[in-house]
Design a protein around this motif. Sequence first.
Motif, PDB file in Angstrom:
ATOM      1  N   ASP A   3     -17.972  -3.603  12.206  1.00  0.00           N
ATOM      2  CA  ASP A   3     -17.428  -4.933  12.463  1.00  0.00           C
ATOM      3  C   ASP A   3     -15.901  -4.892  12.479  1.00  0.00           C
ATOM      4  O   ASP A   3     -15.278  -4.166  11.706  1.00  0.00           O
ATOM      5  CB  ASP A   3     -17.891  -5.920  11.399  1.00  0.00           C
ATOM      6  CG  ASP A   3     -19.377  -6.232  11.506  1.00  0.00           C
ATOM      7  OD1 ASP A   3     -20.031  -5.750  12.443  1.00  0.00           O
ATOM      8  OD2 ASP A   3     -19.873  -6.970  10.639  1.00  0.00           O
ATOM      9  N   LEU A  15     -12.377 -14.188  13.076  1.00  0.00           N
ATOM     10  CA  LEU A  15     -13.688 -14.101  13.708  1.00  0.00           C
ATOM     11  C   LEU A  15     -14.221 -12.683  13.545  1.00  0.00           C
ATOM     12  O   LEU A  15     -13.462 -11.718  13.680  1.00  0.00           O
ATOM     13  CB  LEU A  15     -13.578 -14.415  15.204  1.00  0.00           C
ATOM     14  CG  LEU A  15     -12.772 -15.648  15.612  1.00  0.00           C
ATOM     15  CD1 LEU A  15     -12.654 -15.720  17.125  1.00  0.00           C
ATOM     16  CD2 LEU A  15     -13.408 -16.908  15.048  1.00  0.00           C
ATOM     17  N   CYS A  17     -16.229  -9.572  14.920  1.00  0.00           N
ATOM     18  CA  CYS A  17     -16.716  -8.932  16.134  1.00  0.00           C
ATOM     19  C   CYS A  17     -17.785  -7.940  15.701  1.00  0.00           C
ATOM     20  O   CYS A  17     -17.485  -6.945  15.050  1.00  0.00           O
ATOM     21  CB  CYS A  17     -15.568  -8.222  16.854  1.00  0.00           C
ATOM     22  SG  CYS A  17     -16.085  -7.354  18.344  1.00  0.00           S
ATOM     23  N   LYS A  18     -19.024  -8.233  16.029  1.00  0.00           N
ATOM     24  CA  LYS A  18     -20.164  -7.413  15.600  1.00  0.00           C
ATOM     25  C   LYS A  18     -20.498  -6.362  16.655  1.00  0.00           C
ATOM     26  O   LYS A  18     -20.084  -6.444  17.803  1.00  0.00           O
ATOM     27  CB  LYS A  18     -21.385  -8.310  15.377  1.00  0.00           C
ATOM     28  CG  LYS A  18     -21.147  -9.465  14.423  1.00  0.00           C
ATOM     29  CD  LYS A  18     -21.436  -9.050  13.029  1.00  0.00           C
ATOM     30  CE  LYS A  18     -21.324 -10.273  12.128  1.00  0.00           C
ATOM     31  NZ  LYS A  18     -21.276  -9.912  10.747  1.00  0.00           N
ATOM     32  N   HIS A  21     -21.713  -7.390  20.279  1.00  0.00           N
ATOM     33  CA  HIS A  21     -20.845  -8.055  21.246  1.00  0.00           C
ATOM     34  C   HIS A  21     -20.393  -7.058  22.314  1.00  0.00           C
ATOM     35  O   HIS A  21     -19.984  -5.947  22.002  1.00  0.00           O
ATOM     36  CB  HIS A  21     -19.618  -8.661  20.554  1.00  0.00           C
ATOM     37  CG  HIS A  21     -19.955  -9.827  19.679  1.00  0.00           C
ATOM     38  ND1 HIS A  21     -19.563  -9.909  18.361  1.00  0.00           N
ATOM     39  CD2 HIS A  21     -20.653 -10.954  19.928  1.00  0.00           C
ATOM     40  CE1 HIS A  21     -20.009 -11.034  17.846  1.00  0.00           C
ATOM     41  NE2 HIS A  21     -20.671 -11.691  18.785  1.00  0.00           N
ATOM     42  N   ARG A  22     -20.465  -7.497  23.566  1.00  0.00           N
ATOM     43  CA  ARG A  22     -20.088  -6.632  24.685  1.00  0.00           C
ATOM     44  C   ARG A  22     -18.611  -6.726  25.042  1.00  0.00           C
ATOM     45  O   ARG A  22     -18.065  -5.848  25.686  1.00  0.00           O
ATOM     46  CB  ARG A  22     -20.937  -6.938  25.904  1.00  0.00           C
ATOM     47  CG  ARG A  22     -22.408  -6.570  25.693  1.00  0.00           C
ATOM     48  CD  ARG A  22     -23.238  -6.911  26.870  1.00  0.00           C
ATOM     49  NE  ARG A  22     -23.158  -8.368  27.094  1.00  0.00           N
ATOM     50  CZ  ARG A  22     -23.636  -8.996  28.143  1.00  0.00           C
ATOM     51  NH1 ARG A  22     -24.216  -8.307  29.100  1.00  0.00           N
ATOM     52  NH2 ARG A  22     -23.541 -10.288  28.262  1.00  0.00           N
ATOM     53  N   GLU A  26     -17.347 -12.758  24.503  1.00  0.00           N
ATOM     54  CA  GLU A  26     -18.597 -13.053  23.792  1.00  0.00           C
ATOM     55  C   GLU A  26     -18.337 -13.400  22.331  1.00  0.00           C
ATOM     56  O   GLU A  26     -19.006 -14.259  21.762  1.00  0.00           O
ATOM     57  CB  GLU A  26     -19.555 -11.865  23.853  1.00  0.00           C
ATOM     58  CG  GLU A  26     -20.314 -11.767  25.130  1.00  0.00           C
ATOM     59  CD  GLU A  26     -21.431 -10.736  25.065  1.00  0.00           C
ATOM     60  OE1 GLU A  26     -21.683 -10.147  23.982  1.00  0.00           O
ATOM     61  OE2 GLU A  26     -22.060 -10.523  26.112  1.00  0.00           O
ATOM     62  N   VAL A  27     -17.367 -12.740  21.716  1.00  0.00           N
ATOM     63  CA  VAL A  27     -17.018 -13.036  20.325  1.00  0.00           C
ATOM     64  C   VAL A  27     -16.524 -14.479  20.224  1.00  0.00           C
ATOM     65  O   VAL A  27     -16.958 -15.243  19.357  1.00  0.00           O
ATOM     66  CB  VAL A  27     -15.943 -12.067  19.791  1.00  0.00           C
ATOM     67  CG1 VAL A  27     -15.513 -12.451  18.376  1.00  0.00           C
ATOM     68  CG2 VAL A  27     -16.444 -10.634  19.830  1.00  0.00           C
ATOM     69  N   GLU A  29     -17.097 -16.996  22.268  1.00  0.00           N
ATOM     70  CA  GLU A  29     -18.213 -17.914  22.526  1.00  0.00           C
ATOM     71  C   GLU A  29     -19.139 -18.003  21.313  1.00  0.00           C
ATOM     72  O   GLU A  29     -19.584 -19.088  20.956  1.00  0.00           O
ATOM     73  CB  GLU A  29     -19.000 -17.460  23.758  1.00  0.00           C
ATOM     74  CG  GLU A  29     -18.219 -17.652  25.034  1.00  0.00           C
ATOM     75  CD  GLU A  29     -18.925 -17.101  26.251  1.00  0.00           C
ATOM     76  OE1 GLU A  29     -18.692 -17.634  27.339  1.00  0.00           O
ATOM     77  OE2 GLU A  29     -19.717 -16.126  26.126  1.00  0.00           O
ATOM     78  N   HIS A  30     -19.408 -16.863  20.692  1.00  0.00           N
ATOM     79  CA  HIS A  30     -20.275 -16.839  19.506  1.00  0.00           C
ATOM     80  C   HIS A  30     -19.714 -17.729  18.395  1.00  0.00           C
ATOM     81  O   HIS A  30     -20.465 -18.397  17.690  1.00  0.00           O
ATOM     82  CB  HIS A  30     -20.436 -15.399  19.012  1.00  0.00           C
ATOM     83  CG  HIS A  30     -21.216 -15.273  17.753  1.00  0.00           C
ATOM     84  ND1 HIS A  30     -22.600 -15.295  17.731  1.00  0.00           N
ATOM     85  CD2 HIS A  30     -20.830 -15.146  16.461  1.00  0.00           C
ATOM     86  CE1 HIS A  30     -23.017 -15.188  16.483  1.00  0.00           C
ATOM     87  NE2 HIS A  30     -21.959 -15.095  15.694  1.00  0.00           N
ATOM     88  N   HIS A  31     -18.400 -17.738  18.250  1.00  0.00           N
ATOM     89  CA  HIS A  31     -17.738 -18.526  17.207  1.00  0.00           C
ATOM     90  C   HIS A  31     -17.291 -19.897  17.721  1.00  0.00           C
ATOM     91  O   HIS A  31     -16.554 -20.593  17.027  1.00  0.00           O
ATOM     92  CB  HIS A  31     -16.551 -17.755  16.637  1.00  0.00           C
ATOM     93  CG  HIS A  31     -16.953 -16.537  15.873  1.00  0.00           C
ATOM     94  ND1 HIS A  31     -17.457 -16.585  14.595  1.00  0.00           N
ATOM     95  CD2 HIS A  31     -16.956 -15.231  16.214  1.00  0.00           C
ATOM     96  CE1 HIS A  31     -17.736 -15.361  14.178  1.00  0.00           C
ATOM     97  NE2 HIS A  31     -17.447 -14.523  15.148  1.00  0.00           N
ATOM     98  N   GLN A  32     -17.721 -20.269  18.908  1.00  0.00           N
ATOM     99  CA  GLN A  32     -17.425 -21.560  19.531  1.00  0.00           C
ATOM    100  C   GLN A  32     -15.931 -21.830  19.657  1.00  0.00           C
ATOM    101  O   GLN A  32     -15.451 -22.928  19.421  1.00  0.00           O
ATOM    102  CB  GLN A  32     -18.140 -22.679  18.777  1.00  0.00           C
ATOM    103  CG  GLN A  32     -19.635 -22.496  18.801  1.00  0.00           C
ATOM    104  CD  GLN A  32     -20.385 -23.452  17.914  1.00  0.00           C
ATOM    105  OE1 GLN A  32     -19.806 -24.184  17.127  1.00  0.00           O
ATOM    106  NE2 GLN A  32     -21.700 -23.448  18.045  1.00  0.00           N
TER     107      GLN A  32
END
Length: 86
Positions: A3, A15, A17-18, A21-22, A26-27, A29-32
């Motif tokens: 991470d 935030l 980044c896992k 995530h591509r 995407e990171v 968007e994942h965290h809005q």
Amino acid sequence: MTDRTITLSASGQQLACKSGHRNLLEVFEHHQVEVEYQCREGYCGSCRMKLVRGTVEYSEKPLAFVAEGDVLPCCCLPVGDIEVEF
């Protein structure tokens, strides 16, 4: 990939980044976190943001011009913890 932490300069928000995530987009968007973008291929450049600290790696060379100190989150991932401004 372990991470990574992405810090947003304006708010100090951090935030995760896992490994799934591509790209940075995407990171966000994942965290809005709203980021303007038109594509996901590094072509248009509308998602361009300033890399304040850290390093990113591109999955492919972006087609849009990327000035030194800028990144295109639609097609890159952090190498380590980073800080961005947009």
